[in-house]
Design a protein around this motif. Structure first.
Motif, short mmCIF file in Angstrom:
data_model
loop_
_atom_site.label_atom_id
_atom_site.label_comp_id
_atom_site.label_asym_id
_atom_site.label_seq_id
_atom_site.Cartn_x
_atom_site.Cartn_y
_atom_site.Cartn_z
N GLU A 92 0.92 -1.21 0.06
CA GLU A 92 0.01 -0.06 -0.13
C GLU A 92 0.86 1.16 0.03
N SER A 93 1.90 1.47 0.90
CA SER A 93 2.79 2.30 0.88
C SER A 93 3.76 2.37 -0.09
N PRO A 94 4.18 3.30 -0.87
CA PRO A 94 5.10 3.34 -1.86
C PRO A 94 6.73 3.72 -1.07
N LEU A 95 6.67 3.77 0.15
CA LEU A 95 8.07 3.98 0.65
C LEU A 95 9.12 3.41 0.11
N TYR A 96 8.74 2.03 0.27
CA TYR A 96 9.92 0.92 -0.03
C TYR A 96 10.22 0.85 -1.43
N LEU A 97 9.11 0.99 -2.16
CA LEU A 97 9.61 0.98 -3.61
C LEU A 97 10.40 2.52 -3.95
N ARG A 98 10.18 3.44 -3.56
CA ARG A 98 10.84 4.64 -3.60
C ARG A 98 12.34 4.18 -2.84
N GLY A 291 7.95 12.37 -2.05
CA GLY A 291 7.65 11.69 -3.17
C GLY A 291 6.67 10.41 -3.21
N CYS A 292 5.88 10.47 -2.04
CA CYS A 292 5.05 9.40 -1.56
C CYS A 292 3.58 9.86 -1.63
N ASP A 293 3.19 10.91 -2.47
CA ASP A 293 1.96 11.54 -2.07
C ASP A 293 0.78 10.79 -2.54
N PHE A 294 -0.40 11.10 -2.16
CA PHE A 294 -1.66 10.47 -2.28
C PHE A 294 -2.85 11.56 -2.58
N ASP A 306 12.23 11.95 4.60
CA ASP A 306 12.69 11.82 3.38
C ASP A 306 13.58 10.51 2.85
N PRO A 307 12.87 9.61 1.98
CA PRO A 307 13.34 8.37 1.62
C PRO A 307 14.81 8.17 1.19
N VAL A 311 18.18 6.34 2.73
CA VAL A 311 19.03 5.65 1.87
C VAL A 311 20.34 6.06 1.79
N GLU A 312 20.66 7.36 1.95
CA GLU A 312 21.92 7.90 1.76
C GLU A 312 22.86 7.66 3.13
#
Length: 346
Positions: A92-98, A291-294, A306-307, A311-312
């Motif tokens: 459901e959440s795009p967080l991990y894809l991002r 980046g994960c707006d709805f 901030d994803p 990551v960084e």
């Protein structure tokens, strides 16, 4: 020496594996014959053969009928392993894809490779991770989700550093969110927790305490303000169902802070169904990741993480000289910020 509940051949394989990893057995070193190993461990040659075959499968030894059995050369690769407990494209959440997209981008920029492990709950996936680590195919691990067997193994392994990258500052996000609503003049505030209704894990319980503490610290700064802190769950359907109950059972507060983006999606549906307008009838502040707006009828005010920073920060800490083999690298918590929107009267 052989005292665990594992089958004897696995205990022997693990003992030899540990000696290889600790470099007690060096690259290219010849192992004793099957007969000598059988005598050493007090087992039959057939059991030793099964142990050696397991080490072959782990890519730790080479066996030649004429030459013997030798420890393989294992130079550490330049590959980072990313462990998911699911396919991020189906969540459901795009967080991990991002985050996966950013890991690939960061890896290319820093001459790293990435290998992704999915469905880590399966025995096969755990075997693949362990095999790749012990054979030197993985430089370090980023653990986005785990299982009890994987966590046990990670805490025992001594080969590579690893990190859990989603370390959010729940205290600060709750605090700045409530402070933002107070600054906008709202005095009756309901906050919906980031955490699910049941929090069985110690780290979740700590996150819940930090989240509640941040909200309560903020409300104490305003003597005429009131705060209700609730837990609704962590799914869209929970946001919808709990939202309907909330909207129909009581006088509405001035503002609601839904500290979970997926729950907020469901809550927006409940608002629309009840004909309640934002911000005319109630102000709405939500959590979101950049980046994960709805979709929302109005631009939402958001507490955002901030994803890219996750990551960084995780990879830079893993690549640092302070990251030691076998170590769980402490992740610096990611701090949030407020992005104002129409939903809070901006």
């Amino acid at each position: 020496m052989l005292q665990t509940a594992l089958p004897v051949y696995q205990q022997i394989a693990k003992h030899i594996e540990d000696r290889i990893i600790s470099m007690d057995l060096r690259e290219g070193e010849r192992l004793p014959s099957t007969a000598r190993l059988a005598k050493k461990y007090g087992v039959t040659p057939v059991t030793v053969q099964k142990s050696l075959q397991r080490l072959v499968e782990l890519d730790l030894i080479d066996r030649s009928p004429k030459r013997g059995t030798f420890v393989k050369s294992h130079s550490i690769s330049n590959t980072v392993g990313l462990i998911f407990g699911y396919n991020p494209s189906t969540e459901e959440s795009p967080l991990y894809l991002r985050m996966l997209e950013h890991y690939n981008t960061y890896a290319r920029q820093h001459n790293l490779n990435v290998k992704v492990y999915l469905d880590i709950s399966s025995d096969r996936a755990l075997y693949d991770v362990r095999s790749d680590v012990t054979s030197g195919k993985i430089k370090s691990l980023v653990v986005l989700d785990s299982s009890d067997p994987l966590t046990d193994w990670l805490m025992e392994q001594k080969t590579i550093p690893w990190i859990s990258p989603v370390t959010l500052d729940f205290h600060k996000s709750a605090k700045i969110g409530v402070e933002y609503l107070l600054e906008k003049g709202y005095r009756e505030i309901t906050m919906v927790s980031m955490l699910p209704e049941e929090v069985p894990y110690a780290d979740w319980q700590e996150d819940l305490r930090n989240e509640r503490r941040g909200a309560e610290e903020a409300i104490k700064s305003c003597s005429d303000a009131e705060l209700e802190f609730v837990q609704w769950g962590n799914s869209e359907i929970a946001g919808y169902q709990k939202g309907k109950e909330f909207l129909s059972s009581k006088k509405l507060p001035d503002a609601i802070f839904v500290h979970h983006d997926i729950v907020c999606r469901g809550f927006l549906l409940a608002l629309a169904e009840q004909g309640i307008k934002v911000p005319d009838d109630i102000a709405l502040l939500t959590h979101a990741n950049i980046g994960c707006d709805f979709a929302s009828p109005v631009k939402l005010s958001k507490v955002v993480f901030d994803p890219v920073a996750m990551v960084e920060s995780s990879l830079s800490q893993l690549m640092s000289t302070e990251a030691k083999p076998g170590q769980l690298v402490d992740m610096n918590p990611i701090s949030p910020k407020i992005i104002p929107g129409i939903s809070c009267g901006e």
